[in-house]
Scaffold this active site. Structure first.
Site, PDB file in Angstrom:
ATOM      1  N   PRO A 106       0.832  -1.220   0.000  1.00 27.79           N
ATOM      2  CA  PRO A 106       0.000   0.000   0.000  1.00 27.79           C
ATOM      3  C   PRO A 106       0.859   1.260   0.000  1.00 27.79           C
ATOM      4  O   PRO A 106       1.932   1.267   0.619  1.00 27.79           O
ATOM      5  CB  PRO A 106      -0.783  -0.113   1.317  1.00 27.79           C
ATOM      6  CG  PRO A 106      -0.671  -1.522   1.753  1.00 27.79           C
ATOM      7  CD  PRO A 106       0.590  -2.078   1.167  1.00 27.79           C
ATOM      8  N   GLY A 110       3.782   4.335   4.968  1.00 26.39           N
ATOM      9  CA  GLY A 110       5.009   4.021   5.710  1.00 26.39           C
ATOM     10  C   GLY A 110       5.550   2.621   5.496  1.00 26.39           C
ATOM     11  O   GLY A 110       6.389   2.166   6.268  1.00 26.39           O
ATOM     12  N   LEU A 111       5.102   1.942   4.434  1.00 25.58           N
ATOM     13  CA  LEU A 111       5.576   0.567   4.215  1.00 25.58           C
ATOM     14  C   LEU A 111       6.652   0.487   3.130  1.00 25.58           C
ATOM     15  O   LEU A 111       6.953  -0.594   2.626  1.00 25.58           O
ATOM     16  CB  LEU A 111       4.398  -0.361   3.881  1.00 25.58           C
ATOM     17  CG  LEU A 111       3.327  -0.477   4.973  1.00 25.58           C
ATOM     18  CD1 LEU A 111       2.207  -1.418   4.543  1.00 25.58           C
ATOM     19  CD2 LEU A 111       3.936  -0.981   6.298  1.00 25.58           C
ATOM     20  N   GLY A 112       7.227   1.613   2.788  1.00 29.47           N
ATOM     21  CA  GLY A 112       8.375   1.616   1.869  1.00 29.47           C
ATOM     22  C   GLY A 112       8.005   1.338   0.426  1.00 29.47           C
ATOM     23  O   GLY A 112       8.827   0.856  -0.356  1.00 29.47           O
ATOM     24  N   SER A 113       6.765   1.668   0.047  1.00 23.81           N
ATOM     25  CA  SER A 113       6.314   1.386  -1.316  1.00 23.81           C
ATOM     26  C   SER A 113       7.141   2.149  -2.355  1.00 23.81           C
ATOM     27  O   SER A 113       7.560   1.582  -3.369  1.00 23.81           O
ATOM     28  CB  SER A 113       4.823   1.724  -1.419  1.00 23.81           C
ATOM     29  OG  SER A 113       4.518   2.323  -2.633  1.00 23.81           O
ATOM     30  N   SER A 114       7.403   3.432  -2.101  1.00 23.86           N
ATOM     31  CA  SER A 114       8.118   4.207  -3.119  1.00 23.86           C
ATOM     32  C   SER A 114       9.544   3.690  -3.300  1.00 23.86           C
ATOM     33  O   SER A 114      10.038   3.594  -4.421  1.00 23.86           O
ATOM     34  CB  SER A 114       8.115   5.698  -2.783  1.00 23.86           C
ATOM     35  OG  SER A 114       8.757   5.932  -1.564  1.00 23.86           O
ATOM     36  N   ALA A 115      10.201   3.301  -2.216  1.00 24.87           N
ATOM     37  CA  ALA A 115      11.569   2.782  -2.338  1.00 24.87           C
ATOM     38  C   ALA A 115      11.561   1.461  -3.089  1.00 24.87           C
ATOM     39  O   ALA A 115      12.397   1.221  -3.961  1.00 24.87           O
ATOM     40  CB  ALA A 115      12.188   2.594  -0.959  1.00 24.87           C
ATOM     41  N   ASP A 157      15.470   3.319   3.383  1.00 25.84           N
ATOM     42  CA  ASP A 157      14.418   2.590   2.654  1.00 25.84           C
ATOM     43  C   ASP A 157      14.945   1.943   1.375  1.00 25.84           C
ATOM     44  O   ASP A 157      14.619   0.795   1.081  1.00 25.84           O
ATOM     45  CB  ASP A 157      13.255   3.534   2.300  1.00 25.84           C
ATOM     46  CG  ASP A 157      12.262   3.666   3.445  1.00 25.84           C
ATOM     47  OD1 ASP A 157      12.631   3.331   4.582  1.00 25.84           O
ATOM     48  OD2 ASP A 157      11.117   4.093   3.194  1.00 25.84           O
TER      49      ASP A 157
HETATM   50  O1  PMV Z   1       6.800   6.403   7.594  1.00 29.64           O
HETATM   51  P1  PMV Z   1       8.141   6.377   6.989  1.00 29.64           P
HETATM   52  O2  PMV Z   1       8.536   5.046   6.449  1.00 29.64           O
HETATM   53  O3  PMV Z   1       8.330   7.493   6.016  1.00 29.64           O
HETATM   54  O4  PMV Z   1       9.203   6.567   8.169  1.00 29.64           O
HETATM   55  C1  PMV Z   1       9.557   7.773   8.715  1.00 29.64           C
HETATM   56  C2  PMV Z   1      10.622   7.591   9.757  1.00 29.64           C
HETATM   57  C3  PMV Z   1      10.945   8.879  10.480  1.00 29.64           C
HETATM   58  O5  PMV Z   1      11.861   8.551  11.511  1.00 29.64           O
HETATM   59  C4  PMV Z   1       9.706   9.484  11.106  1.00 29.64           C
HETATM   60  C5  PMV Z   1      11.561   9.920   9.562  1.00 29.64           C
HETATM   61  C6  PMV Z   1      12.960   9.622   9.100  1.00 29.64           C
HETATM   62  O6  PMV Z   1      13.378  10.252   8.101  1.00 29.64           O
HETATM   63  O7  PMV Z   1      13.672   8.836   9.715  1.00 29.64           O
END
Ligand code: PMV
Length: 331
Positions: A106, A110-115, A157
């Protein structure tokens, strides 16, 4: 002839937000992957087609034209264009390519989809032109795509999507790859609420600027908790790992990055026996993760769904980016 590459998504087990200031973040690659199939074109266009991500169009001379006439997902599309062009420039090739993008990860939660999508694009284009790219090169070139989306990301990521496994990342120290010899399932609960990492990081910064005497000790505790969590993970001390996840959630909440939706999913998981549950990533929406004994996994998942979360069961995966050539039917 075309070339296919796949790369995994990720969860952050510990260290989100605190890693911006101090201590490590612990990232785990998970068995949800993005796939990109690259094929050559006779013109110079980078043609991107993705039903899963909801866009289809092409770049020519830096200008984007939508084919579906649908939404312009600006930075996502531009990131893939940049990743593909960087690979070709590195290999000294001038060509256009078709990129067919599919993703089981998804987006924007925050699950690293773009990377994963940038890494898969880089690797697929590299394979298409017999570039023999090393993993180090794939990660480096895909970082250029990531920058288009995230500005100045940590680089964690694209590394985890390239190498898989477990990664410890600390500012000024760098990345360390680790392996876990046995699999460990996690449940992801997705609030389906998109959020911007940048805004969340800025929110924590503002809170810290106003209250350094209180916020700094919280960050120091999170930093040591993150290291203790990595040790517990590697020793498979699941009870302790769960405790540390719960403690971390309390501190993330104190920093104001949890939300009522995330809290509901966290408590839904704990109510059904999860050993630990916390938000993962930037917070403000997005996802939480839960750790549970195998006999409780179903109950925990059900409870997350009853609390209006979308649930996914994932395993840590050592499988990083993978490429292969595909023989087209008529070639
Ligand atoms: O939600 P994500 O995967 O973009 O993670 C962000 C992690 C943070 O520590 C909040 C930001 C960062 O650049 O490390």
């Amino acid at each position: 002839m075309s070339a296919e590459a796949t790369a995994p998504g990720k969860i952050i087990l510990f260290g989100e937000h605190s890693v911006v200031y101090k201590g490590p973040a612990i990232l785990l690659a998970v068995d949800r992957r993005a796939t990109v199939i690259a094929s050559k074109r006779d013109d110079k266009r980078i043609y991107i087609d993705s039903e899963d991500l909801g866009f289809s169009g092409y770049f020519e001379d830096g200008k984007y034209t939508s084919v579906t006439g649908k939404i312009w997902r600006g930075r996502n599309m531009a990131a893939l264009d940049v990743a593909a062009r960087k690979v070709m420039a590195y290999l000294g090739i001038e060509s256009g390519v078709n990129l067919k993008v599919r993703s089981m990860i998804p987006i924007a939660v925050g699950l690293g989809s773009s990377a994963a999508v940038c890494v898969a694009t880089t690797a697929a284009v590299g394979e298409l032109f017999d570039g023999n790219l090393t993993n180090e090169k794939i990660s480096e070139l895909s970082y250029e795509g990531e920058k288009v989306i995230h500005g100045n990301p940590s680089g964690a990521d694209n590394n985890i999507a390239t190498y898989g496994g477990i990664m410890r990342y600390e500012r000024g120290v760098g990345l360390k790859r680790l392996k876990l010899d046995v699999s460990l399932p996690f449940i992801i609960g997705n609030t389906r609420k998109k959020r911007s990492t940048r805004n969340m990081v800025e929110g924590v910064k503002a809170l810290r600027d106003r209250n350094p005497e209180v916020v700094d000790p919280i960050i120091y505790t999170m930093a040591s908790l993150s290291q203790a969590g990595l040790d517990a993970l590697l020793r498979r001390e699941t009870k302790k790992l769960g405790d540390l996840m719960n403690l971390n959630q309390g501190l993330l909440s104190a920093l104001g990055v949890s939300t009522i939706e995330l809290d509901e999913l966290v408590y839904a998981a704990r109510r059904e026996g999860a050993l630990g549950a916390k938000l993962t990533g930037a917070g403000g929406g997005g996802c939480m993760i839960a750790l549970a004994e195998s006999e409780n996994l179903n109950k925990v998942e059900k409870s997350i769904r009853a609390a209006r979360g979308h649930s996914m069961r994932v395993n840590i995966t050592d499988e990083g980016v993978k490429t292969r050539k595909i023989k087209d039917e008529y070639s």
